[in-house]
Design a protein around this motif. Structure first.
Motif, PDB file in Angstrom:
ATOM      1  N   SER A 167       0.845  -1.206   0.000  1.00 50.21           N
ATOM      2  CA  SER A 167       0.000   0.000   0.000  1.00 50.21           C
ATOM      3  C   SER A 167       0.877   1.253   0.000  1.00 50.21           C
ATOM      4  O   SER A 167       0.550   2.256  -0.643  1.00 50.21           O
ATOM      5  N   ILE A 168       2.010   1.180   0.696  1.00 44.22           N
ATOM      6  CA  ILE A 168       2.952   2.310   0.701  1.00 44.22           C
ATOM      7  C   ILE A 168       3.591   2.457  -0.683  1.00 44.22           C
ATOM      8  O   ILE A 168       3.676   3.561  -1.243  1.00 44.22           O
ATOM      9  N   LEU A 169       3.998   1.328  -1.238  1.00 44.69           N
ATOM     10  CA  LEU A 169       4.587   1.337  -2.583  1.00 44.69           C
ATOM     11  C   LEU A 169       3.608   1.946  -3.598  1.00 44.69           C
ATOM     12  O   LEU A 169       3.978   2.766  -4.436  1.00 44.69           O
ATOM     13  N   ALA A 170       2.337   1.559  -3.489  1.00 46.05           N
ATOM     14  CA  ALA A 170       1.316   2.055  -4.416  1.00 46.05           C
ATOM     15  C   ALA A 170       1.140   3.561  -4.265  1.00 46.05           C
ATOM     16  O   ALA A 170       1.108   4.299  -5.249  1.00 46.05           O
ATOM     17  N   GLU A 171       1.055   4.013  -3.016  1.00 47.22           N
ATOM     18  CA  GLU A 171       0.851   5.459  -2.812  1.00 47.22           C
ATOM     19  C   GLU A 171       2.042   6.262  -3.344  1.00 47.22           C
ATOM     20  O   GLU A 171       1.869   7.281  -4.018  1.00 47.22           O
ATOM     21  N   LEU A 172       3.262   5.796  -3.043  1.00 50.45           N
ATOM     22  CA  LEU A 172       4.438   6.556  -3.468  1.00 50.45           C
ATOM     23  C   LEU A 172       4.599   6.530  -4.990  1.00 50.45           C
ATOM     24  O   LEU A 172       5.040   7.511  -5.588  1.00 50.45           O
ATOM     25  N   THR A 173       4.220   5.418  -5.607  1.00 50.95           N
ATOM     26  CA  THR A 173       4.280   5.343  -7.069  1.00 50.95           C
ATOM     27  C   THR A 173       3.277   6.322  -7.680  1.00 50.95           C
ATOM     28  O   THR A 173       3.597   7.049  -8.631  1.00 50.95           O
ATOM     29  N   ALA A 174       2.080   6.371  -7.116  1.00 49.92           N
ATOM     30  CA  ALA A 174       1.050   7.287  -7.620  1.00 49.92           C
ATOM     31  C   ALA A 174       1.516   8.734  -7.490  1.00 49.92           C
ATOM     32  O   ALA A 174       1.355   9.539  -8.414  1.00 49.92           O
ATOM     33  N   LYS A 175       2.104   9.035  -6.341  1.00 48.26           N
ATOM     34  CA  LYS A 175       2.631  10.394  -6.117  1.00 48.26           C
ATOM     35  C   LYS A 175       3.701  10.731  -7.142  1.00 48.26           C
ATOM     36  O   LYS A 175       3.676  11.807  -7.740  1.00 48.26           O
ATOM     37  N   ALA A 176       4.634   9.790  -7.342  1.00 53.51           N
ATOM     38  CA  ALA A 176       5.725  10.025  -8.293  1.00 53.51           C
ATOM     39  C   ALA A 176       5.182  10.206  -9.707  1.00 53.51           C
ATOM     40  O   ALA A 176       5.771  10.891 -10.531  1.00 53.51           O
ATOM     41  N   LYS A 177       4.031   9.609  -9.959  1.00 62.39           N
ATOM     42  CA  LYS A 177       3.414   9.706 -11.277  1.00 62.39           C
ATOM     43  C   LYS A 177       2.598  10.988 -11.410  1.00 62.39           C
ATOM     44  O   LYS A 177       2.100  11.310 -12.492  1.00 62.39           O
ATOM     45  N   GLY A 178       2.455  11.688 -10.282  1.00 61.93           N
ATOM     46  CA  GLY A 178       1.679  12.929 -10.296  1.00 61.93           C
ATOM     47  C   GLY A 178       0.178  12.715 -10.235  1.00 61.93           C
ATOM     48  O   GLY A 178      -0.602  13.599 -10.562  1.00 61.93           O
ATOM     49  N   LEU A 179      -0.243  11.540  -9.796  1.00 66.38           N
ATOM     50  CA  LEU A 179      -1.682  11.254  -9.682  1.00 66.38           C
ATOM     51  C   LEU A 179      -2.211  11.775  -8.349  1.00 66.38           C
ATOM     52  O   LEU A 179      -1.467  11.853  -7.373  1.00 66.38           O
ATOM     53  N   PRO A 180      -3.490  12.112  -8.289  1.00 66.91           N
ATOM     54  CA  PRO A 180      -4.067  12.504  -6.994  1.00 66.91           C
ATOM     55  C   PRO A 180      -4.000  11.308  -6.031  1.00 66.91           C
ATOM     56  O   PRO A 180      -4.208  10.175  -6.457  1.00 66.91           O
ATOM     57  N   VAL A 181      -3.683  11.570  -4.757  1.00 68.57           N
ATOM     58  CA  VAL A 181      -3.538  10.444  -3.829  1.00 68.57           C
ATOM     59  C   VAL A 181      -4.887   9.873  -3.409  1.00 68.57           C
ATOM     60  O   VAL A 181      -5.804  10.599  -3.047  1.00 68.57           O
ATOM     61  N   GLU A 182      -4.950   8.566  -3.500  1.00 70.59           N
ATOM     62  CA  GLU A 182      -6.154   7.806  -3.182  1.00 70.59           C
ATOM     63  C   GLU A 182      -6.435   7.861  -1.669  1.00 70.59           C
ATOM     64  O   GLU A 182      -7.568   7.961  -1.244  1.00 70.59           O
ATOM     65  N   MET A 183      -5.367   7.784  -0.863  1.00 70.60           N
ATOM     66  CA  MET A 183      -5.533   7.833   0.601  1.00 70.60           C
ATOM     67  C   MET A 183      -4.225   8.267   1.244  1.00 70.60           C
ATOM     68  O   MET A 183      -3.160   8.161   0.643  1.00 70.60           O
ATOM     69  N   ASP A 184      -4.317   8.739   2.486  1.00 69.90           N
ATOM     70  CA  ASP A 184      -3.134   9.030   3.285  1.00 69.90           C
ATOM     71  C   ASP A 184      -2.763   7.715   3.962  1.00 69.90           C
ATOM     72  O   ASP A 184      -3.307   7.345   4.998  1.00 69.90           O
ATOM     73  N   VAL A 185      -1.835   6.987   3.325  1.00 67.96           N
ATOM     74  CA  VAL A 185      -1.591   5.607   3.725  1.00 67.96           C
ATOM     75  C   VAL A 185      -1.121   5.487   5.179  1.00 67.96           C
ATOM     76  O   VAL A 185      -1.585   4.611   5.918  1.00 67.96           O
ATOM     77  N   ALA A 186      -0.200   6.374   5.602  1.00 65.25           N
ATOM     78  CA  ALA A 186       0.319   6.269   6.978  1.00 65.25           C
ATOM     79  C   ALA A 186      -0.841   6.392   7.970  1.00 65.25           C
ATOM     80  O   ALA A 186      -0.954   5.618   8.931  1.00 65.25           O
ATOM     81  N   HIS A 187      -1.718   7.339   7.708  1.00 62.02           N
ATOM     82  CA  HIS A 187      -2.876   7.559   8.576  1.00 62.02           C
ATOM     83  C   HIS A 187      -3.830   6.354   8.542  1.00 62.02           C
ATOM     84  O   HIS A 187      -4.277   5.855   9.585  1.00 62.02           O
TER      85      HIS A 187
END
Ligand code: M6R
Length: 357
Positions: A167-187
């Motif tokens: 889930s962390i990998l997915a969020e960071l990949t999305a961020k690096a791709k410039g996509l809107p974040v699906e969720m605040d994974v740490a939270h």
């Protein structure tokens, strides 16, 4: 050691809230932001498809990873069994990226695929609990699970750790791709940690359920749809490997296409319902098996629950529900094995790490 626990499996189930918190910590930088080697993210972004390759419980975690990666990053993701992929390789896309999931990092079936992937020159990442393990050394990149040693043959905390790290990998990949974040994974993972704790506090409920419905049953079925289908694949592997009860996890919609013929009087059928899109349909399937005489137990997520349900899970983010819905199924497997008098930590015929193909 096991401390006051009779078996490692019980201890490792209980460790999962702490493992979730440790993963958050280990992937956070000093500013409290999630972070990982940018080369991993660049390499994923340069690819046109992710191939997840694994065995057993790690394979089951891979399906949840597929959902997370596709929904968060929009990168098509496939999941494959190592022992099939290596000998019957599907047609690959032009720029594949390989993710190997392996608690031990020593599974021979997965390694033979990695050897081929390296020969073909494709990028690879191993998610493992064991730093310096073979799959970690031989892949281009490694991400650690930080679950602590898993001793019981039946994998529990490595499953939840793999999903959390993906889930962390997915969020960071999305961020690096410039996509809107699906969720605040740490939270969201912190919420998951507390939710797991509250399910574990209710363990007597699952012990009772096992005693009443599974300790003498010859077979049992789990059903679910979508993310809950991915979860019931793991739920049934866990139950069968430690209890020796013949168990299968089915896509709930497939019941009427054949499986329902297996339902007899008092056959235990456990339904997992955490997805609002499919909740009504799965509940309908649970009612169909009840009318064939099954003993139905519904485990649902808060907000989707009905008075008939055996247990209601605390609500978490819809992409992370397996982290919580797996807990009752681990406890059911544990108590069924315990009350059948099995050696919970060392089920017959099984080894912790399978180092032959
Ligand atoms: O160490 P690995 O994650 O590569 O192991 C894969 C499987 O052998 C493992 O998950 C096995 O299925 C466990 N007994 C499941 O509880």
């Amino acid at each position: 050691g096991k401390g006051t626990y009779p078996y490692y499996m019980a201890k490792e189930i209980d460790e999962q809230p702490a493992v979730m918190r440790k993963i958050i910590q280990n992937y956070q930088n000093e500013q409290g932001e999630l972070e990982m080697d940018p080369e991993i993210l660049d390499s994923i972004l340069a690819s046109d498809r992710i191939y997840i390759v694994a065995c057993g419980t790690s394979y089951n975690a891979g399906w949840v990873g597929k959902q997370l990666l596709e929904k968060t990053t929009n990168i098509p993701t496939e999941v494959h069994l190592s022992s099939e992929f290596g000998y019957n390789m599907p047609l690959l896309t032009e720029k594949p990226f390989f993710i190997f999931l392996s608690q031990s990092g020593e599974t021979a079936d997965s390694r033979q695929v990695l050897v081929q992937v390296n020969e073909m020159g494709y990028p690879s990442l191993t998610l493992t609990n064991v730093p310096g393990s073979t799959l970690s050394r031989e892949a281009q990149f490694t991400l650690l699970l930080y679950a602590g040693p898993e001793i019981a043959v039946a994998s529990t905390k490595a499953y939840t750790a793999q999903i959390a790290v993906m889930s962390i990998l997915a969020e960071l990949t999305a961020k690096a791709k410039g996509l809107p974040v699906e969720m605040d994974v740490a939270h969201e993972l912190a919420i998951v940690a507390s939710a797991i704790e509250s399910v574990i506090d209710d363990k007597e409920i699952f012990e009772q359920l096992s005693l009443t419905h599974l300790s003498t049953s010859r077979n049992a079925f789990y059903i679910g749809r979508g993310i809950d289908y991915y979860l019931v694949m793991e739920a049934s592997l866990k139950l069968k490997e430690v209890s020796y009860v013949q168990t299968e996890g089915f896509a709930a919609g497939e019941l009427k296409h054949g499986t329902i013929a297996l339902i007899e009087d008092n056959t235990p059928v456990i339904s997992i319902i955490t997805d609002k899109k499919t909740a009504g349909h799965t509940r309908g399937n649970a009612h169909e098996v009840i009318s064939r005489g099954a003993h139905s137990m519904i485990i649902s997520m808060d907000g989707l629950n009905q008075p008939e349900d055996a247990y209601v899970l605390p609500k978490v983010h819809e992409l992370l529900t397996p982290l919580v819905s797996v807990i009752p199924t681990q406890l059911i497997a544990y108590y069924t094995s315990l009350h059948r008098g099995n050696d919970v930590d060392k089920p017959r015929n099984l080894a912790k790490s399978v180092t032959v193909e």
